[in-house]
Design an enzyme around this catalytic site. Structure first.
Site, PDB file in Angstrom:
ATOM      1  N   CYS A  55      37.284  41.470  40.078  1.00  0.00           N
ATOM      2  CA  CYS A  55      37.815  40.394  40.910  1.00  0.00           C
ATOM      3  C   CYS A  55      39.289  40.691  41.148  1.00  0.00           C
ATOM      4  O   CYS A  55      40.047  40.838  40.185  1.00  0.00           O
ATOM      5  CB  CYS A  55      37.651  39.052  40.189  1.00  0.00           C
ATOM      6  SG  CYS A  55      38.440  37.649  40.995  1.00  0.00           S
ATOM      7  N   ASN A  56      39.676  40.817  42.401  1.00  0.00           N
ATOM      8  CA  ASN A  56      41.074  41.120  42.703  1.00  0.00           C
ATOM      9  C   ASN A  56      42.010  40.031  42.208  1.00  0.00           C
ATOM     10  O   ASN A  56      43.073  40.303  41.634  1.00  0.00           O
ATOM     11  CB  ASN A  56      41.255  41.313  44.211  1.00  0.00           C
ATOM     12  CG  ASN A  56      40.535  42.532  44.732  1.00  0.00           C
ATOM     13  OD1 ASN A  56      39.328  42.478  44.966  1.00  0.00           O
ATOM     14  ND2 ASN A  56      41.240  43.622  44.896  1.00  0.00           N
ATOM     15  N   THR A  57      41.640  38.771  42.418  1.00  0.00           N
ATOM     16  CA  THR A  57      42.487  37.659  42.012  1.00  0.00           C
ATOM     17  C   THR A  57      42.674  37.642  40.499  1.00  0.00           C
ATOM     18  O   THR A  57      43.796  37.469  39.999  1.00  0.00           O
ATOM     19  CB  THR A  57      41.892  36.327  42.487  1.00  0.00           C
ATOM     20  OG1 THR A  57      41.789  36.344  43.913  1.00  0.00           O
ATOM     21  CG2 THR A  57      42.755  35.156  42.059  1.00  0.00           C
ATOM     22  N   TYR A  91      38.495  31.573  42.584  1.00  0.00           N
ATOM     23  CA  TYR A  91      39.747  31.759  41.861  1.00  0.00           C
ATOM     24  C   TYR A  91      40.944  31.822  42.808  1.00  0.00           C
ATOM     25  O   TYR A  91      42.066  31.490  42.421  1.00  0.00           O
ATOM     26  CB  TYR A  91      39.714  33.081  41.078  1.00  0.00           C
ATOM     27  CG  TYR A  91      38.899  33.083  39.808  1.00  0.00           C
ATOM     28  CD1 TYR A  91      38.289  31.939  39.303  1.00  0.00           C
ATOM     29  CD2 TYR A  91      38.737  34.270  39.091  1.00  0.00           C
ATOM     30  CE1 TYR A  91      37.549  31.972  38.134  1.00  0.00           C
ATOM     31  CE2 TYR A  91      38.011  34.315  37.918  1.00  0.00           C
ATOM     32  CZ  TYR A  91      37.410  33.170  37.441  1.00  0.00           C
ATOM     33  OH  TYR A  91      36.680  33.217  36.279  1.00  0.00           O
ATOM     34  N   GLY A  92      40.699  32.295  44.019  1.00  0.00           N
ATOM     35  CA  GLY A  92      41.810  32.554  44.937  1.00  0.00           C
ATOM     36  C   GLY A  92      42.631  31.343  45.305  1.00  0.00           C
ATOM     37  O   GLY A  92      43.757  31.472  45.783  1.00  0.00           O
ATOM     38  N   CYS A 152      39.349  41.996  48.381  1.00  0.00           N
ATOM     39  CA  CYS A 152      38.579  41.086  47.530  1.00  0.00           C
ATOM     40  C   CYS A 152      37.203  41.707  47.383  1.00  0.00           C
ATOM     41  O   CYS A 152      36.647  42.235  48.360  1.00  0.00           O
ATOM     42  CB  CYS A 152      38.485  39.699  48.166  1.00  0.00           C
ATOM     43  SG  CYS A 152      37.360  38.558  47.319  1.00  0.00           S
ATOM     44  N   THR A 153      36.644  41.651  46.182  1.00  0.00           N
ATOM     45  CA  THR A 153      35.358  42.313  45.963  1.00  0.00           C
ATOM     46  C   THR A 153      34.211  41.662  46.729  1.00  0.00           C
ATOM     47  O   THR A 153      33.143  42.260  46.868  1.00  0.00           O
ATOM     48  CB  THR A 153      35.013  42.359  44.462  1.00  0.00           C
ATOM     49  OG1 THR A 153      35.069  41.042  43.897  1.00  0.00           O
ATOM     50  CG2 THR A 153      35.975  43.283  43.723  1.00  0.00           C
ATOM     51  N   HIS A 154      34.410  40.452  47.239  1.00  0.00           N
ATOM     52  CA  HIS A 154      33.389  39.838  48.085  1.00  0.00           C
ATOM     53  C   HIS A 154      33.295  40.508  49.459  1.00  0.00           C
ATOM     54  O   HIS A 154      32.231  40.522  50.077  1.00  0.00           O
ATOM     55  CB  HIS A 154      33.702  38.348  48.301  1.00  0.00           C
ATOM     56  CG  HIS A 154      33.386  37.457  47.141  1.00  0.00           C
ATOM     57  ND1 HIS A 154      34.150  37.427  45.999  1.00  0.00           N
ATOM     58  CD2 HIS A 154      32.398  36.539  46.961  1.00  0.00           C
ATOM     59  CE1 HIS A 154      33.646  36.537  45.155  1.00  0.00           C
ATOM     60  NE2 HIS A 154      32.586  35.987  45.710  1.00  0.00           N
ATOM     61  N   ASP A 157      33.319  38.427  37.616  1.00  0.00           N
ATOM     62  CA  ASP A 157      34.005  37.991  38.831  1.00  0.00           C
ATOM     63  C   ASP A 157      33.914  36.475  38.880  1.00  0.00           C
ATOM     64  O   ASP A 157      33.159  35.855  38.128  1.00  0.00           O
ATOM     65  CB  ASP A 157      33.334  38.619  40.064  1.00  0.00           C
ATOM     66  CG  ASP A 157      34.012  38.215  41.377  1.00  0.00           C
ATOM     67  OD1 ASP A 157      35.245  38.032  41.384  1.00  0.00           O
ATOM     68  OD2 ASP A 157      33.315  38.070  42.398  1.00  0.00           O
ATOM     69  N   SER A 158      34.670  35.888  39.795  1.00  0.00           N
ATOM     70  CA  SER A 158      34.588  34.440  39.986  1.00  0.00           C
ATOM     71  C   SER A 158      33.239  34.039  40.572  1.00  0.00           C
ATOM     72  O   SER A 158      32.864  32.869  40.513  1.00  0.00           O
ATOM     73  CB  SER A 158      35.707  33.968  40.914  1.00  0.00           C
ATOM     74  OG  SER A 158      35.567  34.570  42.191  1.00  0.00           O
ATOM     75  N   GLU A 195      29.722  33.281  49.177  1.00  0.00           N
ATOM     76  CA  GLU A 195      28.977  32.787  48.014  1.00  0.00           C
ATOM     77  C   GLU A 195      27.709  32.029  48.415  1.00  0.00           C
ATOM     78  O   GLU A 195      26.743  31.988  47.663  1.00  0.00           O
ATOM     79  CB  GLU A 195      29.866  31.871  47.172  1.00  0.00           C
ATOM     80  CG  GLU A 195      30.917  32.590  46.345  1.00  0.00           C
ATOM     81  CD  GLU A 195      30.347  33.222  45.089  1.00  0.00           C
ATOM     82  OE1 GLU A 195      29.432  32.636  44.474  1.00  0.00           O
ATOM     83  OE2 GLU A 195      30.807  34.318  44.729  1.00  0.00           O
TER      84      GLU A 195
END
Length: 279
Positions: A80-82, A49-50, A193-195, A17-18, A161
């Site tokens: 990561c969706n993006t 990344y978004g 978004c995975t976050h 992921d980012s 983050e």
């Protein structure tokens, strides 16, 4: 063409992921595939990344994939969706023999879950602009009664983050981004978004404050883990239980290893070895 050789079942699964958001997917993978060795890569040095260009995200995804393959990965989860929207096609094109699973906003399960046809989608700006996402939305809209209400959550990934999930700023952002979707009548909300699963409690607080506790939240991490299991089974790549050789987990990051270690501990109550990755 740089095609990886088939890897034996004993090799690890690479997850990236980012940043730390992919840990929400890793949590489901560990629960469903407890015997698998895992590598987790947080590209935090290049996050988020978004807000980057598609070309940048593709470049990073290919670089991280190559790194994980160099460390023996037998399969890849783009957690990561993006990155899935922007780069999974390029990853699959470069590594056609590699089992690859991506994540995408759960529009299909949301369309099935909605009662009034209005589905809110909370995601990064890059995800919502991506051709893959737009095609998926058109496809599902054409075959269901669902109307998708899109909301870019600018800056939310950055705040998650930082690690303080109870920070007032996160609460304010969730109110700012979720409330408009509720005002438009959304009865289902896609965590795109995975976050975002890591701030699910905060989202539920916003729902309760608006007397909308009945809103259904859609998180696709469980479905990603199931698809990964199917691909590994099809390719005879599932690792068997080995009591004398339990599954291992290693972390890599392009930022500070201490920050990823702290995230593992705070979010998953794990303390794996984490190393810096200079790519």
């Amino acid at each position: 063409m740089n095609v990886p050789r088939p890897q034996p079942a004993e090799c690890p699964i690479g997850v990236f992921d980012s940043g730390v958001g992919g840990l929400s997917v890793l949590r489901h993978i560990r629960a469903q595939l407890p015997h698998e060795h895992l590598l987790y890569f947080a590209d935090s040095g290049h996050a988020p990344y978004g807000e980057k260009t598609e070309e940048f995200v593709v470049e990073r995804a290919l670089a991280v994939t190559a790194f994980l393959l160099d460390h023996g990965a037998k399969a890849l989860v783009v957690a990561c969706n993006t990155a899935t929207v922007a780069a999974i096609k390029a990853v699959r094109a470069r590594y056609p023999e590699l089992p690859v699973v991506g994540v995408e906003p759960g529009l299909k399960p949301a369309a099935a879950a909605t009662r009034n046809g209005k589905v809110g989608v909370l995601a990064t700006a890059r995800t919502l602009k991506g051709d893959k996402f737009l095609q998926l939305r058109e496809q599902i809209s054409a075959t269901t009664h669902a109307e998708f209400l899109l909301q870019a959550a600018v800056g939310l990934v950055d705040q998650i983050e930082l690690g303080d999930l109870q920070a007032p700023k996160i609460g304010a952002m969730l109110e700012q981004y979720v409330a408009p979707l509720l005002a438009q009548g959304a009865d289902t909300l896609v965590l795109g978004c995975t976050h975002y699963p890591f701030v699910r409690d905060g989202i539920e607080q916003v729902l309760a404050a608006h007397d909308r506790a009945d809103v259904v939240l859609i998180d696709t991490g469980d479905a990603v883990a199931r698809q990964l299991g199917r691909l590994l089974d099809t390719g005879a790549l599932l690792r068997a239980a080995a009591p004398d050789a339990p599954a291992t987990l290693r972390g890599f990051t392009t930022a500070r290893p201490a920050a990823l270690s702290a995230a593992f501990l705070a979010l998953l109550d794990l303390d794996p070895v984490v190393a810096a990755a200079d790519i």
